[in-house]
Structures are given as structure tokens and as C-alpha cells.
Design a protein around this motif. Structure first.
Motif, PDB file in Angstrom:
ATOM      1  N   MET A  87     -38.474  92.118   4.139  1.00 12.43           N
ATOM      2  CA  MET A  87     -39.275  92.885   3.177  1.00 12.43           C
ATOM      3  C   MET A  87     -38.365  93.900   2.516  1.00 12.43           C
ATOM      4  O   MET A  87     -37.180  94.027   2.860  1.00 12.43           O
ATOM      5  N   MET A  88     -38.904  94.655   1.567  1.00 21.30           N
ATOM      6  CA  MET A  88     -38.103  95.641   0.843  1.00 21.30           C
ATOM      7  C   MET A  88     -37.580  96.750   1.752  1.00 21.30           C
ATOM      8  O   MET A  88     -36.587  97.410   1.423  1.00 21.30           O
ATOM      9  N   ASP A  89     -38.232  96.977   2.896  1.00 20.95           N
ATOM     10  CA  ASP A  89     -37.804  98.013   3.829  1.00 20.95           C
ATOM     11  C   ASP A  89     -36.871  97.499   4.912  1.00 20.95           C
ATOM     12  O   ASP A  89     -36.557  98.241   5.847  1.00 20.95           O
TER      13      ASP A  89
ATOM     14  N   GLY B 182     -46.444  87.880  -1.900  1.00 18.03           N
ATOM     15  CA  GLY B 182     -47.052  87.716  -0.588  1.00 18.03           C
ATOM     16  C   GLY B 182     -46.438  88.534   0.522  1.00 18.03           C
ATOM     17  O   GLY B 182     -46.870  88.432   1.671  1.00 18.03           O
ATOM     18  N   THR B 183     -45.458  89.373   0.202  1.00 21.91           N
ATOM     19  CA  THR B 183     -44.741  90.132   1.232  1.00 21.91           C
ATOM     20  C   THR B 183     -45.325  91.534   1.375  1.00 21.91           C
ATOM     21  O   THR B 183     -45.661  92.180   0.381  1.00 21.91           O
ATOM     22  N   SER B 184     -45.427  92.010   2.629  1.00 19.34           N
ATOM     23  CA  SER B 184     -45.998  93.321   2.924  1.00 19.34           C
ATOM     24  C   SER B 184     -44.962  94.251   3.525  1.00 19.34           C
ATOM     25  O   SER B 184     -44.041  93.827   4.216  1.00 19.34           O
ATOM     26  N   SER B 185     -45.139  95.547   3.276  1.00 22.88           N
ATOM     27  CA  SER B 185     -44.358  96.600   3.919  1.00 22.88           C
ATOM     28  C   SER B 185     -45.203  97.858   3.871  1.00 22.88           C
ATOM     29  O   SER B 185     -46.356  97.836   3.419  1.00 22.88           O
TER      30      SER B 185
ATOM     31  N   TYR C  76     -41.649 101.030  10.778  1.00 24.57           N
ATOM     32  CA  TYR C  76     -41.165  99.694  10.469  1.00 24.57           C
ATOM     33  C   TYR C  76     -41.023  98.820  11.706  1.00 24.57           C
ATOM     34  O   TYR C  76     -40.682  97.652  11.595  1.00 24.57           O
ATOM     35  N   ALA C  77     -41.299  99.373  12.871  1.00 25.42           N
ATOM     36  CA  ALA C  77     -40.964  98.678  14.112  1.00 25.42           C
ATOM     37  C   ALA C  77     -41.668  97.337  14.264  1.00 25.42           C
ATOM     38  O   ALA C  77     -41.119  96.412  14.853  1.00 25.42           O
ATOM     39  N   ASP C  78     -42.870  97.218  13.735  1.00 28.49           N
ATOM     40  CA  ASP C  78     -43.597  95.960  13.898  1.00 28.49           C
ATOM     41  C   ASP C  78     -43.569  95.119  12.623  1.00 28.49           C
ATOM     42  O   ASP C  78     -44.311  94.160  12.490  1.00 28.49           O
ATOM     43  N   ARG C  79     -42.694  95.451  11.678  1.00 34.35           N
ATOM     44  CA  ARG C  79     -42.726  94.796  10.384  1.00 34.35           C
ATOM     45  C   ARG C  79     -41.432  94.103   9.989  1.00 34.35           C
ATOM     46  O   ARG C  79     -41.405  93.384   9.007  1.00 34.35           O
TER      47      ARG C  79
END
Length: 269
Positions: free
Chosen positions: A56-58, A84-87, A247-250
Motif C-alpha cells: 500500500m502507499m504506507d 482496491g487498495t486500503s491504508s 500500520y502493524a496489521d496492514r
């Protein structure tokens, strides 16, 4: 008093949430980070790792680029979530399309940078993002490209030929212990692009955990060579601290052992 620049350090910059609009009608979420009170010398458009595996972007290298490079290197950093991508920033419309529909995402990002007169546009792709760079990034508005951990999974020989014909600078940073393509293999594959530079990074792995500073130094060396590298590891001015736990779970790009939704992930060894 100087403070150490850590993984969660946010140096001064002008940061704004942005939206990209694709030719096939989708809205993509992103962020543009610029230097404070001066124009950037160059621009990075970041294309993230595979979203089905947490990209993702992060993803951590891009997050650190956005948090540091406007202040340390006068570089603007545009990062966004492909379809379709999440952050933490949000979810882009659409659905992952295996490097097909994403052609419109790449075009929208380049168009945004060009429309807003961002200077000297470079593409920075990582893993899946490198295939997007190779397939769709050889645009007249683009000065060159840097590839992090290129797997060459979706790119075709015709895409490499297109870059070869363009003569645009292309650098591949390839980890010594990459899961997919290691330096010697990469040199063989990228021989199809005469101007391509393949840089093997000793000890590094596909996710660049622990090697983000090396990556940022190599990126700055190419996009703004007027800035001395290695970049500083301390900062004398104001500095904020980001919440890395968000961000740990992403993203497996920062936390390789955390499972994410989608196809079974491939762990870094």
C-alpha cells in the motif's frame, strides 16, 4: 539539540491528502509531501508492492520517503493506493486487477504530477510496483525510474524494449537475498535495457526491513545528485513522531510475520 532520525520520525514538510481520478472513472486516495517554503528539486511518484500481500502507499520505505525526503533532499513524494487498495489514508475505488487496469492508475498519478507542475518526475516502484513502472511508466513526462526488488512477474519483453528505446535512466536496486530475483539474475534480465543499472545490495531482502536508509540514499543519489549522501541520521529542527503501530496489521512490507487478507503471503526468509 540534534535528535536521531528514527523509523517513526516525521521531518518538516507540507503534506496534503490528494485524490487521483482515472480514465476509467475511479477515485484513488493519496498524499503529496513537499518541502516547506521552497520548490522541490525533483519528484518521486511511488508505486507500492502487491496489495494482495499487504502492499500500500504506507509500505515502510515509501512512508519514510514521504516523512524525510522533502526536508533532507528537497524531493516531493507522491504516494497513493492503487485500485482496491486500503491504508490508513483510506481505500481507493475499484478492485485489484493483476497489473491490467492499474495502467489507468499509473497514468492518473503521472498526470497529477504533470498538471501540478511538479518538477523532474521519477517513478519509484517496489515489487509489484516495479512491474507497473515497466509496463506503463515510460511516459514522456517521466525523467526516469528506480525499481526496488523487481520480480519481473508481469512485465513483458516488449515493455523492456520500450524502456530500452526511450533511453531514459533506469536503476534496479536488487537485494542479495531477494525471494524472487537476485542480482546476477537481474543483470541477465535487464541486459535487454542497455542503460539499465542493476545495483546489488549486500545482505538485503525483498522487504528491505532494516535497509530503508540504504534505499533512500540510492534514490536521492539519482533523483537529486546535488544532495550529499548518505543522508543525515540526525535532525536539528522540529520533528514529530508518527504512530507506526497504525500500520502493524496492514503491511507485510514493515511487519513480515503479520498475516493479511488475500492469497497466502510469501514470508521473507
Amino acid at each position: 539539540m540534534s535528535k536521531s532520525i528514527r523509523a517513526s520520525s516525521i521531518l518538516p514538510g507540507h503534506r496534503e491528502d490528494i485524490e487521483l481520478h482515472t480514465a476509467d472513472g475511479l477515485r484513488l486516495v493519496g498524499e503529496l509531501a513537499r518541502p516547506v517554503d521552497r520548490e522541490p528539486a525533483a519528484t518521486l511518484v511511488c508505486l507500492h508492492p502487491l496489495p494482495t500481500h499487504g502492499g500500500m502507499m504506507d509500505s515502510h520505505v515509501f512512508r519514510k520517503a514521504a516523512w524525510r525526503l522533502p526536508a533532507l533532499a528537497d524531493v516531493a513524494v507522491l504516494r497513493f493506493n492503487t485500485r482496491g487498495t486500503s491504508s490508513v489514508r483510506g481505500t481507493s475505488e475499484g478492485a485489484f486487477d493483476s497489473a491490467v487496469g492499474e495502467r489507468f492508475d499509473v497514468a492518473a498519478a503521472i498526470e497529477y504530477a504533470e498538471f501540478h507542475e511538479l518538477p523532474d518526475i521519477w517513478l519509484l516502484g517496489w515489487s509489484f510496483g516495479t512491474d507497473l513502472v515497466l509496463r506503463y511508466g515510460c511516459d514522456p513526462a517521466v525523467a526516469g525510474a528506480i525499481l526496488l526488488s523487481p520480480p519481473l512477474r508481469f512485465a513483458e519483453p516488449a515493455d523492456l524494449a520500450n524502456w530500452a528505446e526511450s533511453g531514459k535512466p533506469l536503476t534496479a536496486l536488487v537485494p542479495e537475498f531477494d525471494d524472487y530475483l537476485r542480482p546476477e539474475q537481474a543483470r541477465e534480465r535487464f541486459a535487454a535495457i542497455p542503460q539499465a543499472e542493476v545495483v546489488g545490495v549486500a545482505g538485503a531482502k525483498h522487504l528491505w526491513v532494516g535497509d530503508a536508509e540504504t534505499v533512500l540514499d540510492e534514490v536521492v543519489r539519482r533523483v537529486n545528485p546535488a544532495v550529499p549522501v548518505p543522508l543525515p541520521t540526525t535532525w536539528d529542527g522540529p520533528m514529530e513522531t508518527g504512530d507506526a503501530s497504525a500500520y502493524a496489521d496492514r503491511t507485510v512490507a514493515a511487519f513480515a510475520d503479520v498475516p493479511v487478507s488475500g492469497p497466502q503471503q510469501r514470508r521473507a526468509e
